[in-house]
Design a protein around this motif. Sequence first.
Motif, PDB file in Angstrom:
ATOM      1  N   GLN A 137       0.257   2.697   2.566  1.00  0.00           N
ATOM      2  CA  GLN A 137       0.761   3.965   2.033  1.00  0.00           C
ATOM      3  C   GLN A 137       1.683   3.724   0.841  1.00  0.00           C
ATOM      4  O   GLN A 137       1.605   4.419  -0.179  1.00  0.00           O
ATOM      5  CB  GLN A 137       1.517   4.714   3.133  1.00  0.00           C
ATOM      6  CG  GLN A 137       1.763   6.154   2.745  1.00  0.00           C
ATOM      7  CD  GLN A 137       2.309   6.972   3.880  1.00  0.00           C
ATOM      8  OE1 GLN A 137       2.411   6.491   5.010  1.00  0.00           O
ATOM      9  NE2 GLN A 137       2.668   8.191   3.604  1.00  0.00           N
ATOM     10  N   SER A 138       2.542   2.713   0.994  1.00  0.00           N
ATOM     11  CA  SER A 138       3.449   2.432  -0.122  1.00  0.00           C
ATOM     12  C   SER A 138       2.674   1.852  -1.309  1.00  0.00           C
ATOM     13  O   SER A 138       3.012   2.099  -2.464  1.00  0.00           O
ATOM     14  CB  SER A 138       4.584   1.527   0.349  1.00  0.00           C
ATOM     15  OG  SER A 138       4.485   0.261  -0.165  1.00  0.00           O
ATOM     16  N   LEU A 139       1.616   1.110  -1.031  1.00  0.00           N
ATOM     17  CA  LEU A 139       0.787   0.548  -2.110  1.00  0.00           C
ATOM     18  C   LEU A 139       0.075   1.657  -2.880  1.00  0.00           C
ATOM     19  O   LEU A 139       0.027   1.647  -4.119  1.00  0.00           O
ATOM     20  CB  LEU A 139      -0.230  -0.431  -1.515  1.00  0.00           C
ATOM     21  CG  LEU A 139      -1.192  -1.113  -2.475  1.00  0.00           C
ATOM     22  CD1 LEU A 139      -0.443  -2.007  -3.445  1.00  0.00           C
ATOM     23  CD2 LEU A 139      -2.212  -1.947  -1.717  1.00  0.00           C
ATOM     24  N   LEU A 140      -0.451   2.626  -2.148  1.00  0.00           N
ATOM     25  CA  LEU A 140      -1.156   3.725  -2.816  1.00  0.00           C
ATOM     26  C   LEU A 140      -0.204   4.593  -3.644  1.00  0.00           C
ATOM     27  O   LEU A 140      -0.633   5.331  -4.526  1.00  0.00           O
ATOM     28  CB  LEU A 140      -1.898   4.578  -1.793  1.00  0.00           C
ATOM     29  CG  LEU A 140      -3.122   3.912  -1.160  1.00  0.00           C
ATOM     30  CD1 LEU A 140      -3.672   4.743  -0.024  1.00  0.00           C
ATOM     31  CD2 LEU A 140      -4.218   3.668  -2.186  1.00  0.00           C
ATOM     32  N   GLY A 141       1.091   4.462  -3.320  1.00  0.00           N
ATOM     33  CA  GLY A 141       2.107   5.171  -4.109  1.00  0.00           C
ATOM     34  C   GLY A 141       2.061   4.778  -5.581  1.00  0.00           C
ATOM     35  O   GLY A 141       2.392   5.565  -6.466  1.00  0.00           O
ATOM     36  N   ILE A 142       1.610   3.550  -5.866  1.00  0.00           N
ATOM     37  CA  ILE A 142       1.538   3.075  -7.258  1.00  0.00           C
ATOM     38  C   ILE A 142       0.599   3.947  -8.087  1.00  0.00           C
ATOM     39  O   ILE A 142       0.861   4.229  -9.248  1.00  0.00           O
ATOM     40  CB  ILE A 142       1.033   1.603  -7.294  1.00  0.00           C
ATOM     41  CG1 ILE A 142       2.008   0.683  -6.582  1.00  0.00           C
ATOM     42  CG2 ILE A 142       0.829   1.133  -8.727  1.00  0.00           C
ATOM     43  CD1 ILE A 142       1.529  -0.754  -6.512  1.00  0.00           C
TER      44      ILE A 142
ATOM     45  N   THR B 219      -7.132   8.153   3.640  1.00  0.00           N
ATOM     46  CA  THR B 219      -7.653   9.512   3.842  1.00  0.00           C
ATOM     47  C   THR B 219      -6.669  10.538   3.273  1.00  0.00           C
ATOM     48  O   THR B 219      -7.057  11.483   2.586  1.00  0.00           O
ATOM     49  CB  THR B 219      -7.879   9.777   5.351  1.00  0.00           C
ATOM     50  OG1 THR B 219      -8.528   8.640   5.907  1.00  0.00           O
ATOM     51  CG2 THR B 219      -8.722  10.998   5.584  1.00  0.00           C
ATOM     52  N   LYS B 220      -5.379  10.309   3.538  1.00  0.00           N
ATOM     53  CA  LYS B 220      -4.345  11.249   3.067  1.00  0.00           C
ATOM     54  C   LYS B 220      -4.303  11.254   1.534  1.00  0.00           C
ATOM     55  O   LYS B 220      -4.241  12.320   0.914  1.00  0.00           O
ATOM     56  CB  LYS B 220      -2.991  10.802   3.634  1.00  0.00           C
ATOM     57  CG  LYS B 220      -1.903  11.842   3.522  1.00  0.00           C
ATOM     58  CD  LYS B 220      -0.657  11.327   4.203  1.00  0.00           C
ATOM     59  CE  LYS B 220       0.569  12.039   3.676  1.00  0.00           C
ATOM     60  NZ  LYS B 220       1.797  11.382   4.100  1.00  0.00           N
ATOM     61  N   TYR B 221      -4.360  10.059   0.960  1.00  0.00           N
ATOM     62  CA  TYR B 221      -4.320   9.965  -0.511  1.00  0.00           C
ATOM     63  C   TYR B 221      -5.496  10.714  -1.136  1.00  0.00           C
ATOM     64  O   TYR B 221      -5.335  11.504  -2.068  1.00  0.00           O
ATOM     65  CB  TYR B 221      -4.333   8.482  -0.934  1.00  0.00           C
ATOM     66  CG  TYR B 221      -4.631   8.280  -2.398  1.00  0.00           C
ATOM     67  CD1 TYR B 221      -3.655   8.540  -3.358  1.00  0.00           C
ATOM     68  CD2 TYR B 221      -5.894   7.879  -2.835  1.00  0.00           C
ATOM     69  CE1 TYR B 221      -3.925   8.388  -4.705  1.00  0.00           C
ATOM     70  CE2 TYR B 221      -6.173   7.717  -4.179  1.00  0.00           C
ATOM     71  CZ  TYR B 221      -5.188   7.972  -5.106  1.00  0.00           C
ATOM     72  OH  TYR B 221      -5.469   7.831  -6.437  1.00  0.00           O
ATOM     73  N   LEU B 222      -6.701  10.485  -0.589  1.00  0.00           N
ATOM     74  CA  LEU B 222      -7.896  11.127  -1.144  1.00  0.00           C
ATOM     75  C   LEU B 222      -7.856  12.638  -0.920  1.00  0.00           C
ATOM     76  O   LEU B 222      -8.264  13.417  -1.779  1.00  0.00           O
ATOM     77  CB  LEU B 222      -9.163  10.534  -0.509  1.00  0.00           C
ATOM     78  CG  LEU B 222      -9.436   9.059  -0.825  1.00  0.00           C
ATOM     79  CD1 LEU B 222     -10.619   8.544  -0.008  1.00  0.00           C
ATOM     80  CD2 LEU B 222      -9.714   8.844  -2.306  1.00  0.00           C
TER      81      LEU B 222
END
Lengths: 366, 201
Positions: free
Chosen positions: A135-140, A163-166
């Motif tokens: 989750q923190s990685l997708l924050g980038i 899933t949440k990011y998409l």
Amino acid sequence: MLRRRIQEILSRKFPRWVFDDRTGPLDWSVLPMEMKREIVKHADIRTRHSLRQCSHQDKQIVDSFKISLPFVRIESDHNYASLMICESRTQILKVLLTRKKFRFRRKTVVQISDNIAGEKYEEFCKNEDLDVVLQSLLGIISWINITIDTLNLDLKYPHDAITKYLDIHYRQCFGPRRKTRVICSSMEFSCAQVHFLPIDETRIISDLVTNWQSGRLMMAGKKYNIVPMGHFAEIGQIAFWKPSLLECNLGALISGILWKMAGEMVYYYIPGLEVTEAEQQELARRFEAVVRRHGVVNVLSITDGADVERKLYVKISTCGVQIQKAGIDEDPRFPKEGCMLDWMCSKCDKSVKSWYFRTTNRIKGD
Amino acid sequence: MSVENAPVVDVDEAAIPVEKKMYYRFESNDKKEFRVSELAIQQSETLNRLVEAMGYTSEDVENKPAIAIENIDGKTLKLVFQWCEHHKGEAIPVDDGSVPKIVEIPEFDAKLMDIDNGLLFKLIWAADYLNIVQLLNVSCKKVANMAQGKTPAQLRRVYLLPSDEEDEAAKRAAQEAQDPRAREVEEEFEERKRQGGNSFF
């Protein structure tokens, strides 16, 4: 008088103290804001991410840019997930997260590398579980000032963070990032529970070719018109590609395809194959083909005596050769824009996404 | 071409070129004089406009005093003109506003910028000051590369980055040093606030 005028012109930009003699290490604090911005423009995503954690001012500088990422790839499976950001062919950040158990505690091993193969990585361990780190990685790539041109997904397991990011960024109808082209690399995305995700293209490339070292690569392909069950959002074309080594000449290949005209593969792409005028005439004579010219492409139309329903189009250009099976009344298809070899042509398609697919599938030319 | 062979000429060191090209004379703030070809000058938008506005003939160049660039020292200016001479005639890149900028550092430039950090920063300032777009690009890329793969803590060490607290403290100190009266007013205001009254409104 003249000297004063010159000085007037030259001293408009910076105060004199900027040029004072200064020794010692680099000192970021004495740089004018414009210069800091200029340097940040050249920094890669990892540096920018580190810099924005240093101070409020640096964060403001980094956030003041609209950043366009040409190609981002997200992979997931049960015990691993990876994020690859390609800013160019040389500026790559690949982060691979693997779930490991150490003495009954779940930890995440992080590997960071600067190449698409993930080689020469630096490795460290985090005490948090994979989902938290992911989750923190997708924050980038979730900042509001970041746009992604092509998002490549290879999802085999439903990680909540992905899933949440998409869902937030790409859900059908109201996702703010719908300018992004979503390309899936496998059909397992239905297992990843992203039924809300509009997909522009699914490009499945078989990795069964073992001898990569020699020969010219040929991509045999078929385009499907199916929708996986339960996928509610739009879904584009699904193409299956099978790379194989072309270890014969073009004439022998055409003979082979004519012999198995009923086979399921419809397209054959041989990027970079050069066919001379004399060879083209020889092929036309040998297969009793009708030769036509469409712009820069020479098309050989070959009919087989045994099959009265189908014929073969051999399209030859300076970029390579494309062979297409078609119905007897069907005309040869040419793309409205770009090259007939699509992403496989390294001469015409210079984009980072096509370069990535060519490199990972060992198509020569880059 | 190697860095050493770049055709920037220190007047007191080397002979005047024999070719019939126009060479302009520039003087750094430590009175070092340089002769730079017309084509090389075109890499710098500022200098190009300057020499165009002055309308010098080849006689003027010889007879009139050298054009003084008082903000840049001889060492930096020599690097700048070496770069300009090496890249003379090359197209000047246009900024398309894309971030990150994709710039490759050529071998010559990498050797030229193999200098200490202080001089490198001066080179960046000079490139920006003289509006030499490509030199600014490669020098900024070099500085950006220095930070590649660094954590925030490492970045602080590389760039001597001040933290927010240090920034605040420096700002306060600068304010106090600049205006002692402002400090008195602030103290007075704080005192009144503590007493509960709001005499300003």
